[in-house]
Enzyme design. Structure first.
Site, PDB file in Angstrom:
ATOM      1  N   ASP A 229       0.864  -1.176   0.000  1.00 32.12           N
ATOM      2  CA  ASP A 229       0.000   0.000   0.000  1.00 32.12           C
ATOM      3  C   ASP A 229       0.906   1.233   0.000  1.00 32.12           C
ATOM      4  O   ASP A 229       2.028   1.173  -0.486  1.00 32.12           O
ATOM      5  CB  ASP A 229      -0.951  -0.037   1.200  1.00 32.12           C
ATOM      6  N   GLY A 251       4.815  -0.450  -3.888  1.00 31.01           N
ATOM      7  CA  GLY A 251       3.862   0.261  -3.045  1.00 31.01           C
ATOM      8  C   GLY A 251       3.054   1.244  -3.863  1.00 31.01           C
ATOM      9  O   GLY A 251       3.102   1.240  -5.104  1.00 31.01           O
ATOM     10  N   HIS A 252       2.324   2.112  -3.159  1.00 28.05           N
ATOM     11  CA  HIS A 252       1.440   3.071  -3.812  1.00 28.05           C
ATOM     12  C   HIS A 252       1.960   4.502  -3.681  1.00 28.05           C
ATOM     13  O   HIS A 252       1.191   5.453  -3.810  1.00 28.05           O
ATOM     14  CB  HIS A 252       0.029   2.974  -3.229  1.00 28.05           C
ATOM     15  N   GLY A 253       3.250   4.649  -3.399  1.00 23.91           N
ATOM     16  CA  GLY A 253       3.848   5.974  -3.347  1.00 23.91           C
ATOM     17  C   GLY A 253       3.623   6.681  -2.030  1.00 23.91           C
ATOM     18  O   GLY A 253       3.351   6.066  -0.997  1.00 23.91           O
ATOM     19  N   THR A 282       2.809   1.935  -7.931  1.00 19.28           N
ATOM     20  CA  THR A 282       1.625   2.207  -8.749  1.00 19.28           C
ATOM     21  C   THR A 282       1.398   3.705  -8.896  1.00 19.28           C
ATOM     22  O   THR A 282       0.897   4.171  -9.921  1.00 19.28           O
ATOM     23  CB  THR A 282       0.375   1.567  -8.120  1.00 19.28           C
TER      24      THR A 282
END
Length: 409
Positions: A229, A251-253, A282
């Site tokens: 995440d 991860g999602h930054g 992402t």
């Protein structure tokens, strides 16, 4: 005669000093100014099976109430199983929590009845360090997580939390395989995180690296986060966060939000993210607010500077139409009430795996204000053309070279 007398005196003095030395108490763990509370002295066992929650709590309580000076709780090498534990203050003086070994969580998520597996509360001048490992044993819980389709999904325990903690720091810890988030910080002040490593598989659900809410004057420096995440999730009510030298991926930054979903949310003011690398994430730099927002708050005074993107899905994102799980009655019908203003993007470079490398969809009701793009160079790694940009309801300025250059603000 005189010489013999002197020799006898010298011999007597040496004997006296030796006797005093041997009768004086010695303890490598404490003095009048500092005392170390070794958890083994409270019957802790590093065998990976014995529940050490009581022993750790006893060691903490005595260290916290030590009035003779600074105190240290010491966890040596070994694998120490913990069901769950809460370390509460206030404490008499500054306190250090040294983790050398591995702390192992229960595999069964039902064993943990609190939001964090390990939590520190109401403590000032706390240092958590030692280079040890927090193992959340999350792989046994991840199949139970359905948050991607259930907005009322069950909350699983995060590895370590800090609530109402001031003038404190985490240094050099490692956290792996949390059931949900790794480090959760709520209402902390003057708090530093350095040298931390967070690791979980890229497909592990909701395993945020560092989650921050209602906090101020935080510094996050030289951390490595790879998770399923957000590497760092910034929620409402945060002020003056400085983040640098982050290695993020998978991860999602680094995400701000989502914001605006609940009543009584607070503004987010003063965020700097600089000198960092996103690799295979992402998203990169993301701000997201609920389209169907309830609270009317602002996001302001942000600086993103000198950020490298390596194969990032969406390097720069402002999403004010966020509404997952079909929770908006009709797509595009709602306009977020969160005001985004004074946000600067400078020296953002690298490549995007999506063609739309820069995407800013701001609210029609509260358009983004004073957004500045300066020296942006993002290429598209696909074969079907060049990188593009989408900018809606954005006001601001452009400086220097901008690629992609079709964002008019």
């Amino acid at each position: 005669m005189a010489a013999r007398f002197l020799m006898l005196c010298a011999s007597s003095l040496l004997f006296f000093l030796a006797a005093v030395s041997s009768s004086s108490p010695t303890n490598e763990y404490h003095s009048d100014e500092k005392k170390v509370f070794d958890v083994r002295n409270y019957r802790a066992r590093g065998d990976g099976r014995w529940d050490n929650a009581y022993a750790f709590t006893q060691a903490w309580n005595e260290a916290c109430q030590w009035s003779g000076g600074k105190s240290t709780v010491y966890i040596p090498l070994g694998t120490f199983y913990l069901s769950q534990v809460t370390f509460s203050g206030p404490c008499k003086s500054s306190i250090t929590f040294i983790i050398k070994g591995t702390l192992s969580a229960p595999r069964d998520p039902n064993v943990i009845k609190q939001e964090e597996w390990i939590i520190f509360k109401y403590v000032d001048y706390l240092t958590v360090t030692g280079g040890g490992l927090l193992d959340g044993q999350g792989s046994y819980s991840w199949p139970l997580n359905d948050c991607n389709k259930n907005p009322n999904c069950r909350a699983l325990a995060m590895n370590m939390g800090f609530a109402f903690v001031r003038s404190s720091r985490i240094n050099g810890l490692r956290s792996i395989n949390s059931k949900m988030g790794h480090f959760n910080l709520y209402s902390v002040e003057d708090f530093n995180i350095t040298g931390v490593t967070v690791t979980a598989p890229g497909d592990s659900p909701n395993t945020d690296g560092i989650k921050i809410g209602r906090s101020k004057d935080m510094h996050i420096f030289n951390v490595t986060i790879g998770t399923g995440d957000d590497c760092i999730a910034i929620l409402d009510g945060n002020t003056n966060l400085d983040i640098s030298n982050v290695r993020c991926g998978p991860g999602h930054g680094i995400s701000v939000g989502s914001l605006g979903r609940y009543k009584d949310e607070k503004n987010v003011e003063g965020l700097t993210v600089r000198d960092s690398v996103f690799n295979g994430t992402t998203d990169g730099l993301r701000i997201k607010t609920w389209a169907k927002s309830i609270s009317q708050i602002s996001v302001s005074n942000f600086l993103y500077d000198n950020i490298q993107m390596i194969n990032v899905g969406n390097p720069i994102v402002i999403d004010q139409q966020y509404c997952p799980h079909g929770q908006c009655d009709s797509s595009g019908e709602y306009n977020s009430h969160v005001q985004i203003k004074d946000v600067k993007y400078s020296r953002i470079w690298g490549n995007s795996t999506s063609k739309e490398a820069l995407k800013m969809q701001c609210s029609k009701t509260f358009p983004c204000q004073d957004v500045e793009l300066s020296n942006i160079n993002l290429s598209y790694s696909g074969l079907d053309g060049l990188a593009t940009a989408l900018c809606e309801n954005v006001g601001g300025s452009v400086r220097g070279k901008i690629v992609p250059d079709d964002c008019r603000i």
